[in-house]
Design an enzyme around this catalytic site. Structure first.
Site, PDB file in Angstrom:
ATOM      1  N   LYS A  22     -18.896  63.910  -1.761  1.00 38.14           N
ATOM      2  CA  LYS A  22     -17.580  64.315  -2.632  1.00 38.14           C
ATOM      3  C   LYS A  22     -16.776  63.042  -3.004  1.00 38.14           C
ATOM      4  O   LYS A  22     -16.429  63.019  -4.193  1.00 38.14           O
ATOM      5  CB  LYS A  22     -16.848  65.491  -1.754  1.00 38.14           C
ATOM      6  CG  LYS A  22     -15.490  65.669  -2.426  1.00 38.14           C
ATOM      7  CD  LYS A  22     -14.502  66.578  -1.658  1.00 38.14           C
ATOM      8  CE  LYS A  22     -13.865  66.172  -0.518  1.00 38.14           C
ATOM      9  NZ  LYS A  22     -12.416  65.409  -0.947  1.00 38.14           N
ATOM     10  N   ASN A  23     -16.406  62.449  -1.938  1.00 41.50           N
ATOM     11  CA  ASN A  23     -15.539  61.345  -2.242  1.00 41.50           C
ATOM     12  C   ASN A  23     -16.296  60.074  -3.006  1.00 41.50           C
ATOM     13  O   ASN A  23     -15.459  59.065  -3.125  1.00 41.50           O
ATOM     14  CB  ASN A  23     -14.959  61.060  -0.803  1.00 41.50           C
ATOM     15  CG  ASN A  23     -14.114  61.937  -0.573  1.00 41.50           C
ATOM     16  OD1 ASN A  23     -13.700  62.896  -1.438  1.00 41.50           O
ATOM     17  ND2 ASN A  23     -13.456  61.743   0.640  1.00 41.50           N
ATOM     18  N   CYS A 117       0.470  66.626  -0.467  1.00 39.35           N
ATOM     19  CA  CYS A 117      -0.328  67.787  -0.105  1.00 39.35           C
ATOM     20  C   CYS A 117       0.058  68.017   1.525  1.00 39.35           C
ATOM     21  O   CYS A 117       0.834  67.476   2.055  1.00 39.35           O
ATOM     22  CB  CYS A 117      -1.885  67.402  -0.222  1.00 39.35           C
ATOM     23  SG  CYS A 117      -2.387  66.295   0.672  1.00 39.35           S
ATOM     24  N   ARG A 122       1.263  61.056   0.043  1.00 37.00           N
ATOM     25  CA  ARG A 122       0.299  60.482  -0.640  1.00 37.00           C
ATOM     26  C   ARG A 122       0.816  59.833  -2.009  1.00 37.00           C
ATOM     27  O   ARG A 122       0.543  60.287  -3.093  1.00 37.00           O
ATOM     28  CB  ARG A 122      -0.813  61.622  -0.916  1.00 37.00           C
ATOM     29  CG  ARG A 122      -1.283  61.729   0.483  1.00 37.00           C
ATOM     30  CD  ARG A 122      -2.454  62.890   0.533  1.00 37.00           C
ATOM     31  NE  ARG A 122      -3.643  62.154  -0.045  1.00 37.00           N
ATOM     32  CZ  ARG A 122      -4.731  62.872  -0.221  1.00 37.00           C
ATOM     33  NH1 ARG A 122      -4.904  64.194  -0.119  1.00 37.00           N
ATOM     34  NH2 ARG A 122      -6.072  62.170  -0.642  1.00 37.00           N
ATOM     35  N   ASP A 307     -10.971  61.005   8.041  1.00 41.89           N
ATOM     36  CA  ASP A 307     -11.717  62.354   7.793  1.00 41.89           C
ATOM     37  C   ASP A 307     -12.439  62.956   8.873  1.00 41.89           C
ATOM     38  O   ASP A 307     -13.004  64.103   8.549  1.00 41.89           O
ATOM     39  CB  ASP A 307     -12.247  62.223   6.209  1.00 41.89           C
ATOM     40  CG  ASP A 307     -11.479  61.853   5.112  1.00 41.89           C
ATOM     41  OD1 ASP A 307     -12.067  61.665   4.097  1.00 41.89           O
ATOM     42  OD2 ASP A 307     -10.237  62.063   5.122  1.00 41.89           O
ATOM     43  N   ARG A 399     -13.695  73.459  -0.874  1.00 47.06           N
ATOM     44  CA  ARG A 399     -13.485  72.103  -1.675  1.00 47.06           C
ATOM     45  C   ARG A 399     -14.330  71.180  -1.183  1.00 47.06           C
ATOM     46  O   ARG A 399     -14.652  70.208  -2.081  1.00 47.06           O
ATOM     47  CB  ARG A 399     -11.962  71.804  -1.564  1.00 47.06           C
ATOM     48  CG  ARG A 399     -10.885  72.890  -1.910  1.00 47.06           C
ATOM     49  CD  ARG A 399      -9.482  72.149  -1.910  1.00 47.06           C
ATOM     50  NE  ARG A 399      -9.569  70.779  -2.598  1.00 47.06           N
ATOM     51  CZ  ARG A 399      -8.318  70.036  -2.805  1.00 47.06           C
ATOM     52  NH1 ARG A 399      -7.262  70.721  -2.131  1.00 47.06           N
ATOM     53  NH2 ARG A 399      -8.528  68.809  -3.485  1.00 47.06           N
TER      54      ARG A 399
HETATM   55  C1  EPZ Z   1      -8.869  59.165  -0.057  1.00 47.51           C
HETATM   56  O1  EPZ Z   1      -7.788  59.596  -0.517  1.00 47.51           O
HETATM   57  C2  EPZ Z   1     -10.080  60.391   0.147  1.00 47.51           C
HETATM   58  N1  EPZ Z   1     -10.118  61.078  -1.065  1.00 47.51           N
HETATM   59  C3  EPZ Z   1      -9.381  61.025   1.538  1.00 47.51           C
HETATM   60  O2  EPZ Z   1     -10.390  62.262   1.864  1.00 47.51           O
HETATM   61  C4  EPZ Z   1      -9.489  60.029   2.790  1.00 47.51           C
HETATM   62  O3  EPZ Z   1      -8.661  60.759   3.644  1.00 47.51           O
HETATM   63  C5  EPZ Z   1      -8.535  58.897   2.274  1.00 47.51           C
HETATM   64  O4  EPZ Z   1      -8.893  58.157   1.073  1.00 47.51           O
HETATM   65  C6  EPZ Z   1      -8.527  57.752   3.176  1.00 47.51           C
HETATM   66  O5  EPZ Z   1      -9.556  57.418   3.631  1.00 47.51           O
HETATM   67  C7  EPZ Z   1     -10.819  60.691  -1.752  1.00 47.51           C
HETATM   68  O6  EPZ Z   1     -11.635  60.006  -1.966  1.00 47.51           O
HETATM   69  C8  EPZ Z   1     -11.051  61.854  -3.153  1.00 47.51           C
HETATM   70  P1  EPZ Z   1      -5.658  56.329   0.232  1.00 47.51           P
HETATM   71  P2  EPZ Z   1      -6.738  58.719  -1.110  1.00 47.51           P
HETATM   72  O7  EPZ Z   1      -4.922  55.976  -1.006  1.00 47.51           O
HETATM   73  O8  EPZ Z   1      -7.432  57.659  -1.917  1.00 47.51           O
HETATM   74  C9  EPZ Z   1      -0.859  55.446   1.176  1.00 47.51           C
HETATM   75  C10 EPZ Z   1     -10.857  64.373   2.064  1.00 47.51           C
HETATM   76  O9  EPZ Z   1     -10.770  65.061   3.099  1.00 47.51           O
HETATM   77  N2  EPZ Z   1      -0.935  55.101  -0.137  1.00 47.51           N
HETATM   78  O10 EPZ Z   1      -6.597  55.767   0.827  1.00 47.51           O
HETATM   79  O11 EPZ Z   1      -5.698  59.531  -1.578  1.00 47.51           O
HETATM   80  C11 EPZ Z   1      -1.410  57.045   1.443  1.00 47.51           C
HETATM   81  O12 EPZ Z   1       0.107  57.825   1.392  1.00 47.51           O
HETATM   82  C12 EPZ Z   1     -10.072  63.449   1.574  1.00 47.51           C
HETATM   83  O13 EPZ Z   1     -12.198  64.256   1.606  1.00 47.51           O
HETATM   84  C13 EPZ Z   1       0.231  54.422  -0.560  1.00 47.51           C
HETATM   85  O14 EPZ Z   1       1.306  54.538   0.246  1.00 47.51           O
HETATM   86  O15 EPZ Z   1      -6.240  57.809   0.272  1.00 47.51           O
HETATM   87  C14 EPZ Z   1      -1.945  57.129   2.640  1.00 47.51           C
HETATM   88  O16 EPZ Z   1      -0.940  57.028   3.784  1.00 47.51           O
HETATM   89  C15 EPZ Z   1      -8.255  63.686   2.173  1.00 47.51           C
HETATM   90  N3  EPZ Z   1       0.489  54.151  -2.096  1.00 47.51           N
HETATM   91  C16 EPZ Z   1      -2.633  55.749   2.951  1.00 47.51           C
HETATM   92  O17 EPZ Z   1      -2.236  54.869   1.843  1.00 47.51           O
HETATM   93  C17 EPZ Z   1      -0.670  54.314  -2.940  1.00 47.51           C
HETATM   94  O18 EPZ Z   1      -0.549  54.037  -4.012  1.00 47.51           O
HETATM   95  C18 EPZ Z   1      -4.114  55.929   2.616  1.00 47.51           C
HETATM   96  O19 EPZ Z   1      -4.497  56.510   1.281  1.00 47.51           O
HETATM   97  C19 EPZ Z   1      -1.861  54.753  -2.482  1.00 47.51           C
HETATM   98  C20 EPZ Z   1      -1.651  55.174  -1.188  1.00 47.51           C
END
Ligand code: EPZ
Length: 420
Positions: A22-23, A117, A122, A307, A399
Site C-alpha cells: 500500500k505504502n 488523524c 501529522r 507500523d 484501508r
Molecule cells: C508514512 O506516513 C506511512 N504512510 C505511515 O503508514 C507510516 O507510519 C509513516 O510513514 C512512518 O513510517 C504512507 O506511506 C502512506 P512521516 P507519513 O511523514 O509519510 C512528522 C500505515 O499504517 N512530520 O514519515 O505521513 C510526523 O508528524 C501508515 O500504513 C512532521 O513533523 O509519515 C511524524 O511524527 C500510518 N512534519 C513523523 O514526522 C512533516 O512535514 C513521521 O511522519 C512531515 C512529518
C-alpha cells in the site's frame, strides 16, 4: 459499519500470498502525474486507500483502468484540474502526495490541507518548506494549500530536520522535473521510497543515492510512461508473521521478501520463532511454543517500523515474560492499549512506552478499531482469546489489508465479517 467476529482458537497454519505494498503503491500512483505517457503498474493491492487515490487522480483528469490481478494502467497526458478536493483528502492523508508532482509538471496545485488523524497531528510543514526552497509560492487559504511556481521549480539543497517518509516522497517527485540539481539530506530510507525512486528512474528520472539518506536528483524536462511492478507489502508480511507467532503456529508467506523487514525478523527470532527465507518467501515456525516477550522501540528505517508496533504489542500480551513497546514516531499511537486491556491484557502505559506483562490467554470482549495498525493488533489478540471477540469500525482495516478475512481463513482462523 462492518464488524468482525473472531473466535479464538489454535495455531495458525498454512501458506498465503502477500499483496503489493500500500505504502509503495500510493506514492507510485501519485507519481504517474509526472509522466506524459501511459504508466502500466502491476501488483497494486485492492484496498480502500488505493481506490481513494485512483478516485483522486480521476478528478484531476487522468484516465485510469483498474484491471484484474493488480494491474492498473494510468494515462496522465490530459490532466484537466490541479485541485485535490477536501472530500477526498479528508479520507486519506496520503492525498498530499499529489502536491509535488502537480507543482513539478503544471506549476500549480491546490490541495486540501490534510487534517490530523487518530495517531497524531501529522503536519506537512517539511513538505511545504522544501517546495518553497525550490521556488514555489505557497499560501494556506480556506483550508487549501495553494501552491504556484513561475515557470519550472528550481533545484535546491534541502535538509529535512525530521525524517519524513511522505516529505521525502513529495520532494523527490518535485525534484525530478525541477531545473538543475536537488540534494535531499536526512531523507527517509524506507523500502517504499526506494520503490518509488526505481519507478521514477524507469520513467527517465536521474536520481543518485537511492536507499541512502542523501538523494541527489538532476531534473529533466519530461518523463515518459513505463511499466512497473509494485514491491510486496512488508507490513502485511509482518502482520501475518506476528499473528502466527502469537498463536504458536507455522506459516509460509509467498510473493514477499525478507530483506525489507529485517528489524521485524530479528525481533521474531528473539521471540523464539524459527525462520527460513528464500528470494520471494518467508517461513515462520514456532514449533508449538509460546512466544517470548520482546522489547520494541520504533524508529525510521532500517530500525523497527512504527507500523509494526501494535502487532508486537498483541504478541507480547500473550508472551512469556514482560516486554516494552516504545513509540517514538507518532505522539498518539498507543491507543490500542486500552482495548487490549479490555481483553484482560496486562499493559501499563508510561509516557510513550507500554509495559506489557504476558498472560497465557486473553479473554474475548467487544472492542473498537481506531487506526489501521491498531485494528490489526485487535485481530491478533482475538485469535488468542477465549471466546468470540467483536471488533467494531473495521473500515480502518479495509484501508490497508487486502482480503484479510479470506487470508486469515486460509491459515485456519475463525473470522466472520458482519455487515451492518
Ligand atoms: C508514512 O506516513 C506511512 N504512510 C505511515 O503508514 C507510516 O507510519 C509513516 O510513514 C512512518 O513510517 C504512507 O506511506 C502512506 P512521516 P507519513 O511523514 O509519510 C512528522 C500505515 O499504517 N512530520 O514519515 O505521513 C510526523 O508528524 C501508515 O500504513 C512532521 O513533523 O509519515 C511524524 O511524527 C500510518 N512534519 C513523523 O514526522 C512533516 O512535514 C513521521 O511522519 C512531515 C512529518
Amino acid at each position: 459499519m462492518d464488524k468482525f467476529i473472531i473466535t479464538g482458537g489454535g495455531p495458525l497454519q498454512g501458506e498465503l500470498r502477500i499483496s503489493g505494498s500500500k505504502n509503495a503503491a500510493l506514492p507510485i500512483l501519485a507519481a504517474t502525474l509526472l509522466a506524459d505517457g501511459i504508466v502500466s503498474l502491476g501488483n497494486v493491492p485492492r484496498l480502500n486507500d488505493i481506490s481513494t487515490m485512483v478516485a483522486l487522480l480521476k478528478t484531476l483528469g487522468l484516465a485510469i483502468e483498474v484491471g484484474d490481478e493488480g494491474k492498473v494502467s494510468v494515462d496522465a497526458s490530459h490532466v484537466t484540474s490541479t485541485t485535490a478536493p477536501y472530500d477526498l483528502v479528508k479520507t486519506m492523508r496520503a492525498s498530499i502526495l499529489v502536491l509535488g508532482p502537480l507543482l513539478a509538471r503544471f506549476g500549480e496545485a491546490n490541495v486540501s490541507f490534510p487534517g490530523g488523524c487518530a495517531i497524531g497531528s501529522r503536519p506537512v510543514d517539511i513538505h511545504l518548506r522544501g517546495l518553497e526552497a525550490m521556488g514555489a509560492h505557497i499560501e494556506i487559504d480556506g483550508g487549501y494549500i495553494r501552491a504556484k511556481t513561475n515557470g519550472r521549480l528550481k533545484g535546491a539543497h534541502i535538509l529535512m530536520d525530521i525524517v519524513t517518509v511522505g516529505g521525502t516522497e513529495n520532494l523527490l517527485m518535485a525534484a525530478v522535473l525541477a531545473e538543475g540539481r536537488t540534494i535531499l539530506e536526512n531523507a527517509a530510507r524506507e523500502p517504499e521510497i526506494v520503490d518509488l525512486a526505481h519507478m521514477l528512474v524507469a520513467m527517465g528520472a536521474k536520481i543518485e543515492g537511492i536507499g541512502t539518506a542523501t538523494l541527489t536528483v538532476d531534473g529533466v524536462t519530461s518523463l515518459r510512461g513505463c511499466e512497473y511492478e509494485v514491491m510486496p507489502d512488508r507490513i502485511e508480511t509482518g502482520t501475518y508473521l506476528v499473528a502466527a507467532a502469537a498463536t504458536r503456529g507455522k506459516v509460509r508467506l509467498t510473493a514477499t521478501r525478507a530483506d525489507i523487514l529485517e528489524a521485524v525478523l530479528i525481533k521474531l527470532e528473539e521471540a523464539g520463532a524459527h525462520l527460513e527465507v528464500g528470494d520471494n518467501w518467508i517461513e515462520l515456525d514456532m514449533q508449538g511454543r509460546r512466544p517470548k516477550a520482546v522489547n520494541i522501540r520504533t524508529a525510521p528505517y532500517p530500525a523497527f517500523p512504527t507500523d509494526m508496533q501494535s502487532q508486537f504489542m498483541a504478541m507480547n500480551a500473550v508472551a512469556e515474560g514482560t516486554g516494552t513497546v516504545t513509540e517514538t514516531i507518532f505522539e498518539n499511537r498507543l491507543v490500542q492499549v486500552s482495548e487490549l486491556n479490555r481483553m484482560d491484557a496486562h499493559i501499563l502505559l508510561e509516557g510513550n512506552t507500554a509495559i506489557v506483562k504476558g498472560v497465557e490467554r486473553l479473554k474475548a470482549a467487544p472492542v473498537m478499531a481506531s487506526d489501521l495498525r491498531a485494528s490489526a493488533s485487535l485481530v491478533i489478540a482475538a485469535l488468542v482469546a477465549d471466546g468470540s471477540t467483536l471488533i467494531d469500525r473495521i473500515y480502518h482495516i479495509d484501508r490497508g489489508y487486502e482480503s484479510i478475512e479470506a487470508k486469515f481463513h486460509t491459515l485456519g482462523a475463525d473470522i466472520r465479517r458482519v455487515r451492518q
